[in-house]
Design an enzyme around this catalytic site. Structure first.
Site, mmCIF file in Angstrom:
data_model
loop_
_atom_site.group_PDB
_atom_site.id
_atom_site.type_symbol
_atom_site.label_atom_id
_atom_site.label_comp_id
_atom_site.label_asym_id
_atom_site.label_seq_id
_atom_site.Cartn_x
_atom_site.Cartn_y
_atom_site.Cartn_z
ATOM 1 N N LYS A 1 0.859 -1.266 -0.065
ATOM 2 C CA LYS A 1 0.034 0.055 -0.037
ATOM 3 C C LYS A 1 0.799 1.180 -0.011
ATOM 4 O O LYS A 1 0.721 1.990 -0.865
ATOM 5 C CB LYS A 1 -0.914 0.079 1.180
ATOM 6 C CG LYS A 1 -1.882 1.144 1.254
ATOM 7 C CD LYS A 1 -2.887 1.092 2.410
ATOM 8 C CE LYS A 1 -4.110 -0.149 2.175
ATOM 9 N NZ LYS A 1 -4.997 0.081 3.214
ATOM 10 N N THR A 2 1.787 1.538 0.866
ATOM 11 C CA THR A 2 2.621 2.607 1.213
ATOM 12 C C THR A 2 3.463 2.532 -0.185
ATOM 13 O O THR A 2 3.962 3.536 -0.641
ATOM 14 C CB THR A 2 3.598 2.587 2.452
ATOM 15 O OG1 THR A 2 4.179 1.438 2.464
ATOM 16 C CG2 THR A 2 2.523 2.670 3.474
ATOM 17 N N GLN B 1 4.197 5.444 -2.983
ATOM 18 C CA GLN B 1 5.520 6.299 -3.564
ATOM 19 C C GLN B 1 5.624 6.071 -5.158
ATOM 20 O O GLN B 1 6.053 7.245 -5.757
ATOM 21 C CB GLN B 1 6.764 5.428 -3.040
ATOM 22 C CG GLN B 1 6.639 5.411 -1.539
ATOM 23 C CD GLN B 1 8.340 5.637 -0.896
ATOM 24 O OE1 GLN B 1 8.915 6.590 -1.266
ATOM 25 N NE2 GLN B 1 8.686 4.831 -0.401
ATOM 26 N N GLU C 1 12.385 7.585 -5.315
ATOM 27 C CA GLU C 1 13.010 8.219 -6.508
ATOM 28 C C GLU C 1 12.647 7.685 -7.874
ATOM 29 O O GLU C 1 12.641 8.103 -8.619
ATOM 30 C CB GLU C 1 14.512 8.794 -6.219
ATOM 31 C CG GLU C 1 14.645 9.269 -4.901
ATOM 32 C CD GLU C 1 15.857 9.912 -4.341
ATOM 33 O OE1 GLU C 1 16.318 10.792 -4.910
ATOM 34 O OE2 GLU C 1 16.371 9.324 -3.309
#
Lengths: 733, 207, 325
Positions: free
Chosen positions: A627-628, A632, A699
């Site tokens: 989920k997290t 991202q 990133e």
């Protein structure tokens, strides 16, 4: 084990964040707290002749106006190269417009702000160079490229000769503008001195660095400085260093003998803590008739401040060195100094700008070869890093392209520009590769088992929104066999065992091994208590014991933690551990990969460009929280949409002052700019990076987005835009 | 809740062996100091233009002595201790400060506190019913509709108002009517998921 | 923000009496004034709050739409009669700002919104509008967002309002109230002044004079009207170029046309020549393109905003096509 890792667990700090209970730096109140703000220069070069603060000092509630005349002398000579030592009111020199030149302290925020506006400054104006493009011929070689660990140039084979001899080639210059991080939380610091001891509550991506920097500059032991930061309202790189506002807050607190708070205004966020520098990048790519790359040359010029402020060299060419199989590759990095502040890391530094150029050029090469751009990437795929001369620990780029293309429907693409329409709108499909290094740095953590079965874990890391609290809690719960709700992970305090700065997508890979090791250590210690007690441990070894749900299981017997601790006469068991660099660092090249697929709609008459569909497929090792992790990915892609179509900080050439230093005219994506984004994690794990097989993903997902969108715009319109951001006037028919 | 702290005793006095080939770090940690009342609070210097006002925030009376220039946002954050409402741009461009005044969503940064007398102000702190989260708060958690959390209170206050306004007819509508709330972490997709979810539950605003 | 005192008069005459002296500023929605005060561009000694005044009504009569100056953008946009009989107004409002700002900002205040020019809003720059005679660095500086029409050697700042563009197209008249109960009416087209050599004087308002209402005449053209806004970001951005178009069609023939554009002018830019070129012609791309070609007449583009010359025509053609359809 592994019941929770990988699962889409809700954030453990979610409730605090949705109720307003999460406390950010500016929200730590304490008795006696007063407010500070900055006064900034309005010229770009020269010296201060005089600062007249009499009016300001006479205003109600004003406690101090700190200028270079009365500022405390800092121990600049002790500072390391990585520390920002200017401008800290130590001299009268001006290096850029917007430079802090005074600090005003007052008993309320409004009074501080009003008094700052009443400070009058006279200057002796010097010659300023404000625009990089006017002095490209004065480019110079960086002195500390990658902290001096390597040369700014690299060369293998003979790129120029191979280029000249090649069948298909492209040569073009790409530019990217100055961009600002613009986290939603402006940087803020609360500083309080208790004698020689300094406590700061500050918005930072690196509490340890802030602790070291402040201790050095104020000449106190590191152990006398405590840095606290439980929540960061976004950083994206601009909270990575200890920038002047934090140091000046501590200086102000010393001056007035009270705790001081300094929150930057949004405008000040543009001149106080770095930016992504402008780049001018020359690319030459050549391939044989089958599309195999034979030559790559990437010459990167990036903007720098005046060298006396420090050095930051945006590493735009590093991906070019390693991304594809190619025998002849030349890369150079050069700096161009102007009267602007010091640039810094901004989400995917190097790769975000560099891969825009590289992957745009790859698209141009595909056009020159009349080859499908996905096919061109696959033909140049490799399992070996040609620069590092090592195999990749794990590279699933081809799978990313396959799964991404399938989800996107790439096979239905008509390759001719302007060939696809939806009603009146021109439709364009573009792709680009994403890559980012898998970084890991030494970290440490401590774990405490309590008698009630709860677990407290401490590590001086940060959660900048990436989910550190949650993911580390999952790691602890799985490693110690306790329910998630019995785990409390504490971070953001320099009193905890040190961990690296949260930058470069390092946190999960760095901190999770330390947490695992600390869990192992505390379990061993606990078992030691059981085994040392003849009543419970007689005849057993540690291998016979297990820890589950708050109890130690000895063959034939369950010993609740409370009982073990009571028998040993202790309230809790604590242990700490540290972890090092990536296991496979010596033998492997460690990188993540991805494939970016963008669809744009372009209004054929008005030129308006909108991203209408997006698929990103990523090989980022093992995902610890689905989920997290997805958050991202969509976050990085959204940031990339801004880079592609919206973001640019505009400088007035005459004064070197930013014209759009706000959130109304510096455009970041808003809700309607972002379509539903489909994200794919290509299955895998990379235990060369860390034992759990995870790689950072903060990133990676923004790398290549701007190129995919630029390539889609070319496909939609036939116009190749090589200068970001892509604006409607560049494609206006 | 009191923050647990590391103790020197636990970590140095009783520290144990090595684990998995990794050295146990010598942890030098000191007890977490609570914030002490070191200095007498400086009541802001009282000037003639300062006025005494009473706001109604989250159903409670909030008496304040303020200058007329104080924004509702600064009154909440700097004086009332209600720091859930965030300052992102202080110019109405980001939506982090969104609160409800008399039931309407507004930017608290562009609202003078003195003009809010006799009006009902609701902030993120007033949304939950005791320990029970408002459905929108719960949906934000369930959909991971945030990362850093800083824009989140404003997004939630805006989203709650959006549904009451009847503007949640489609994803496109939700996006447009949430356009005043910037999320730099880029959680937009998940925020739309959360709003759609709640709009469906409450069965209003979607046609 | 500089310190100020605060007054909340109970009626208009008390407000006008208070605000007639120098250093006083009315506050209605406050969305722009608060920003300008925070940026130290406005430094009033006293704020006169209009909150107690009764000018919030929206009255859609048979002959005209009467908008109280204190009606909010949200309320006007949501009014069913506005959407039905004056769609260009509702569309311009919904393309403006954000839902939160529209809940605060008022009709009268929006007419007085000041330019978004980055040089004007930053006291670190010179600006003739802010400090007469200090110079205009924008003309040769960052001017992508600035005006191509109506500028002078002293100022090329764009008027930022979408609503004013829609209202000026519909021949809106402002009702003003001054000292001693004196009232007058000013056509919106005459309300804003070109910068000339006094760019700091933006409107014909006298000291203390208060906008009380905005009156929009009903017309067939107003019923068939629309607003098109072109911008970089998909929402929550000021216009690069916008067009307010109202057409009265007789069969396929254009009986009447009202055209104004935003993002291009130093004031809301009415285009009478384009209107004249449309009247009497068959609605269609031929007439639209021919008329739109006259839109940039008199344009003096700077380096970065030259694209607006072409974009302005294309935007206008698209808006005409949409409204005529």
């Amino acid at each position: 084990m592994n019941a929770l890792i990988g699962q889409p667990i809700n954030r453990v700090d979610g409730r605090l964040k949705v109720t307003g209970g999460a406390k950010y730096a500016a929200e730590f109140d304490m008795p006696g707290l007063v407010h500070a703000t900055l006064v900034q220069s309005t010229i770009a070069a020269g010296t201060i002749i005089a600062i007249d603060s009499r009016d300001a000092e006479g205003m109600p509630g004003v406690l101090a106006v700190i200028t270079p005349d009365n500022a405390e002398k800092l121990k600049l000579e002790k500072a390391g190269q990585e520390m920002v030592t200017r401008p800290l009111l130590q001299d009268a020199q001006i290096f850029y417009n917007g430079q802090p030149i005074a600090v005003v302290v007052a008993d309320t925020l409004d009074r501080a702000l009003a008094a700052a506006a009443a400070v009058k400054v006279t200057y002796r104006q010097g010659e300023a160079v404000t625009i990089m493009d006017s002095v490209l011929d004065q480019a110079y070689r960086p002195k500390h490229f990658r902290n001096g660990e390597r040369s700014p140039d690299s060369n293998r084979g003979d790129a120029d000769a191979a280029f000249d001899a090649a069948a298909a080639k492209v040569q073009a210059t790409y530019t990217t503008p100055v961009e600002h991080h613009n986290p939603m939380e402006p940087h803020a610091t609360v500083a309080r001195w208790d004698g020689e001891r300094l406590t700061v509550w500050t918005a930072t991506q690196g509490i340890a660095g802030t602790q070291r920097t402040l201790a050095t500059l104020f000449g106190v032991p590191v152990s006398s400085v405590r840095v606290i930061c439980p929540f960061v309202g976004g950083g994206f790189g601009c909270k990575g260093n200890t920038w002047p506002p934090a140091t000046l807050t501590a200086m102000a607190a010393q001056k007035v003998g009270r705790p001081v708070k300094l929150s930057l205004t949004r405008r000040q966020m543009y001149s106080s803590n770095g930016y992504r520098p402008r780049t001018v990048q020359k690319l030459r790519l050549a391939a044989d008739a089958q599309g195999k790359l034979v030559a790559m040359r990437h010459d990167g010029l990036t903007q720098m401040s005046m060298p006396s402020l420090g050095e930051f060299a945006e590493p735009v060419g590093l991906a070019t060195e390693m991304l594809y199989a190619c025998p002849n590759v030349a890369v150079t990095h050069r700096l161009v100094a102007v009267n602007q502040g010091l640039p810094t890391y901004m989400r995917a530094p190097g790769e975000a700008s560099g891969v825009f150029a590289l992957e745009s050029a790859m698209d141009e090469l595909a056009v020159a070869l009349k080859m499908d751009p996905v096919e061109l990437r696959l033909r140049n795929d490799t399992d070996r890093d040609g620069h590092a001369e090592k195999p990749f620990s794990s590279r699933k780029l081809a799978e990313c392209y396959r799964e991404g293309a399938e989800a996107f429907g790439w096979s239905r693409r008509n390759p001719a520009p302007r060939s696809m329409r939806d009603g009146n709108a021109l439709i364009g499909w573009g792709v680009a590769t994403a890559t980012y290094p898998a970084n890991r740095r030494p970290a440490s953590a401590a774990v405490r088992l309590n008698a009630d079965g709860s677990v407290h874990v401490f590590s001086g890391t940060q959660d900048i929104g990436t989910g550190t609290y949650t993911v580390m809690s999952q790691v602890v719960a799985d490693t110690l066999g306790v329910p998630l709700n019995r785990v409390r992970f504490l971070l953001g305090d320099s009193a905890y065992p040190p961990a690296p700065t949260s930058g470069g997508s390092t946190t999960v890979a760095s901190v999770s091994p330390a947490v695992q090791a600390a869990c192992a250590a505390v379990r061993q210690k606990l078992f030691g208590l059981v085994l040392a007690d003849p009543e419970t441990g007689g005849g057993f070894t540690a291998a016979d014991l297990s820890l589950q749900n708050g109890a130690v299981y000895v063959p034939g017997r369950r010993l609740p933690l409370a009982q073990v601790l009571a028998r040993a006469g202790v309230e809790s068991v604590e242990a700490g551990a540290s972890s090092g660099e990536a296991e496979g660092k010596a033998g492997y090249s460690l990188h993540s990969f991805g494939a970016q697929f963008a669809e744009v709609r372009v209004d054929p008459e008005l030129g308006e460009i909108r991203v209408s569909r997006y698929v990103g497929a990523f090989d980022a090792g093992r995902i610890l929280n689905a989920k997290t992790g997805r958050s991202q990915l969509i976050g990085g892609i959204t940031y990339g949409i801004g880079m592609a179509l919206l973001e640019a900080t505009e400088t007035d050439a005459e004064t070197g002052r930013y014209v759009n230093a706000n959130l109304a005219e510096y455009l970041v994506p808003v809700h309607p700019d972002v379509p539903t984004i489909q994200t794919i994690f290509v299955a895998g794990e990379d235990t060369q990076v860390d034992p759990l097989g995870a790689r950072g993903i903060g990133e990676l997902p923004m790398v290549g987005v701007a190129a995919a969108i630029a390539n889609a715009v070319y496909h939609a319109t036939g116009v190749r835009v090589r200068d970001l951001p892509i604006r409607l006037e560049q494609v206006l028919a | 809740m009191r923050t647990p702290s590391l103790t020197r005793r636990g970590l140095l006095g009783r520290s144990a062996a090595t684990a998995g080939g990794l050295a146990v770090v010598p942890l030098v940690a000191r007890a977490a100091p609570e914030i002490p009342a070191t200095t007498a609070p400086p009541n802001p210097v009282r000037t003639p233009e300062m006025v005494d006002v009473v706001l109604q925030v989250n159903g409670k009376r909030l008496p304040l002595a303020i200058e007329p220039r104080v924004s509702l946002l600064d009154a909440l954050r700097e004086q009332a201790g209600l720091t859930g409402t965030k300052k992102g741009c202080d110019r109405g461009s980001c939506g982090a400060c969104t609160v409800h005044v008399d039931g309407r969503r507004v930017n608290a940064c562009l609202t003078l506190a003195i003009r809010c007398q006799n009006k009902a102000v609701t902030t993120i702190e007033g949304l939950a019913a005791g320990d029970t989260l408002h459905p929108m708060q719960a949906a934000f958690v369930a959909h991971d509709a945030f990362q850093c959390g800083y824009c989140t209170p404003g997004q939630i206050m805006s989203a709650v108002a959006l549904i009451e306004e009847g503007h949640a007819h489609s994803d496109g509508d939700i996006r447009e009517w949430m356009a005043g709330n910037i999320c730099r972490c880029g959680a937009y997709n998940h925020i739309v998921d959360a709003v759609r979810d709640v709009a469906g539950q409450t069965d209003t605003g979607r046609g | 923000m500089q310190s100020f005192s605060y007054l909340r008069p109970a009626d208009a005459d008390a407000a006008i009496a208070a605000a007639a002296q120098p250093g006083k500023k009315y506050i209605a929605g406050g969305t722009d004034l608060m920003q300008l005060m925070k940026d130290d561009v406005e430094r009033p000694a006293q704020i006169v709050d209009l909150d107690a005044l009764p000018y919030t009504k929206i009255e859609a009569g048979p002959d005209a739409l009467r908008l109280g100056a204190l009606a909010t953008m949200s309320d006007v946009a949501a009014h069913p009669e506005v959407a039905r009989k004056y769609p260009v107004i509702a569309q311009a409002l919904l393309a403006s700002a954000s839902p939160q700002l529209r809940n605060m900002a008022t009709m009268g205040g929006n007419m007085l919104q000041r330019t978004r020019c980055g040089y004007f809003r930053d006291t670190g720059f010179a600006c003739n509008k802010r400090e007469p005679g200090s110079g205009c660095p924008a003309i040769h500086g960052q001017n992508r967002l600035l005006a191509i029409l109506g500028g002078s050697g002293h100022c090329i700042a764009t008027h930022p309002s979408d609503l004013a563009v829609a209202l000026v197209a519909l021949d809106t008249v402002l009702e003003l109230r001054g000292a001693n109960g004196a009232t007058r009416q000013v056509a919106l087209g005459d309300f804003h002044k070109l910068p000339g050599d006094t760019p700091h004087i933006e409107t014909v308002l006298q000291p203390g004079e208060l906008i009380t209402a905005l009156v929009v005449p009903a017309s067939a053209a107003a019923r068939r009207s629309g607003y098109l806004k072109v911008r970089d970001r998909a929402s929550f951005e000021f216009a690069l170029v916008s067009a307010a178009v109202a057409l009265d069609l007789d069969g396929g023939v254009i009986r009447d046309a009202r055209i104004a554009m935003g993002g291009v002018g130093t004031k809301p830019w009415r285009l009478p020549a384009v209107e004249g070129a449309l009247r009497g012609h068959q609605a269609g791309d031929v007439a639209f393109a021919a008329a739109a070609a006259q839109a940039p007449e008199g344009a003096m583009p700077a380096v970065q905003n030259a694209f607006k010359v072409k974009l302005m025509q294309k935007t206008l053609v698209r808006a005409l096509r949409t409204v005529a359809a």
